[in-house]
Design an enzyme around this catalytic site. Structure first.
Site, PDB file in Angstrom:
ATOM      1  CE  LYS A 157      17.016  14.216 -69.624  1.00  0.00           C
ATOM      2  NZ  LYS A 157      16.358  14.981 -70.676  1.00  0.00           N
ATOM      3  CE  LYS A 188      20.346   4.721 -81.657  1.00  0.00           C
ATOM      4  NZ  LYS A 188      20.759   5.464 -82.775  1.00  0.00           N
ATOM      5  CE  LYS A 232       8.430   8.676 -77.090  1.00  0.00           C
ATOM      6  NZ  LYS A 232       8.334  10.066 -76.672  1.00  0.00           N
TER       7      LYS A 232
END
Ligand code: TRP
Ligand code: SF4
Length: 324
Positions: free
Chosen positions: A112, A195, A192
């Site tokens: 992150k 969205k 993978k």
């Protein structure tokens, strides 16, 4: 006593085939043998969301998918994380027994930091502590997750051990329960299905929309003309067939290798298989979507049931740490 399951998902809105095959079906099946609690982790979502205008809609859409897929509010507790605010209180108390060094070495935190260098907030560091609070607030012992969550679960166990050592046996050490389902790749055949990558097939599409999405899928790049022999082993459309009609796969592979079937036909078949598999899901979803109050009622009821346990745990925890 039945073992207790807790799992959570960030409110990403409408779910896709990867979510369905990977986690959701598994969650549905676990309901027969476990006491299950499934949570929409809206507070966790805030650690990475700068624009929260779609949060409520995303929660609603995801829970519709959950219910249509067979998560049953009569069997399980379905609720939204922030509706049981005790979790933030427990998060704070657990943060006092969690060395910062443990959190800074968590792989998802390091990712992150790279992904959103402009927003390395305090909440992001504490993400796994909040996740631990989610689980242990209900004294859950089993946590169905994907492999990417194993470091969080390991940390949860360490926090629990530390707490129990300092203040006396309070929480069970939660165990990860890995879903055996293989990784579902997206329409690009590389990453993978997700969205964010835009390579997904949403569950709630119509039959026609599903077909249109499947038509976009990347197949065997060596197969440029209809007469070129194909290599099913490198083709993601072939893999997807395997999830929906495993028995037809061998014949399909032969036909592909012998160029007896073209990719367009092959994709049409796949879309049909997906549509047949999801027919009942889609019908149930349409019925539920027509009564928006139903989802709200389910979540309100879930939160009030969850809160009973949450209050008990907090009373015990406060006593143990000396706040009462
Ligand atoms: N971190 C999990 C994910 O990204 C979501 C989550 C939050 C969770 N709290 C949880 C999963 C508790 C299992 C148990 O998928
Ligand atoms: Fe893939 Fe099917 Fe085309 Fe073969 S025929 S390359 S399996 S899409």
């Amino acid at each position: 006593m039945k073992r207790r399951i807790f799992s959570g998902a960030r409110p990403t809105g409408r779910l896709h085939l990867g979510n369905y095959l990977g986690a959701l079906q598994n969650w549905v099946n676990l309901q027969s043998n476990y006491d299950c609690i499934y949570c929409v982790v809206d507070i966790h979502a805030l650690t990475t969301m700068e624009d929260t205008s779609s949060l409520q809609k995303n929660i609603h859409d995801m829970v519709l998918d959950w219910l249509a897929a067979g998560l049953d509010p009569r069997k399980s507790i379905l609720f939204v994380q922030s509706h049981v605010p005790e979790v933030t209180e427990l998060h704070t108390l657990l943060s006092m027994v969690t060395p910062l060094s443990w959190l800074l070495r968590v792989p998802t935190f390091k990712e992150k930091v790279k992904l959103q260098p402009q927003n390395v907030n305090y909440g992001l560091v504490g993400y796994p502590v909040l996740q631990t609070a989610d689980i242990v607030l209900y004294k859950a012992d089993t946590v169905p997750v994907g492999e990417d969550q194993l470091p969080h679960l390991e940390l949860a166990r360490e926090i629990v051990r530390r707490f129990n050592n300092l203040f006396g046996e309070t929480f069970p050490e939660p165990e990860a329960k890995l879903t055996s389902f293989p990784l579902v790749l997206g329409l690009d055949g590389k990453e993978k299905m997700s969205k964010q990558m835009g390579n997904d097939i949403e569950l709630a599409l119509s039959d026609e929309e599903t077909l249109a999405r499947v038509m976009e899928a990347v197949t065997d790049p060596a197969r440029r003309y209809r007469d070129d022999p194909g290599h099913p082993e490198v083709c993601n459309v072939f893999r997807l067939h395997g999830y929906f009609s495993p028995f037809a796969q061998e014949e399909l592979a032969e036909n592909c290798r012998a160029a007896k079937i073209g990719c367009v036909d092959c994709k049409q078949k796949l879309a049909q298989e997906i549509n047949t598999t999801l027919k009942a899901f889609r019908e149930r979803r349409a019925v539920l979507a027509a009564k928006p109050q139903y989802v709200k009622d389910v979540l309100n009821d879930g939160a009030s049931r969850a809160r009973v346990t949450a209050r008990e745990t907090m009373r015990e925890v406060k006593q143990k740490v000396g706040l009462l």
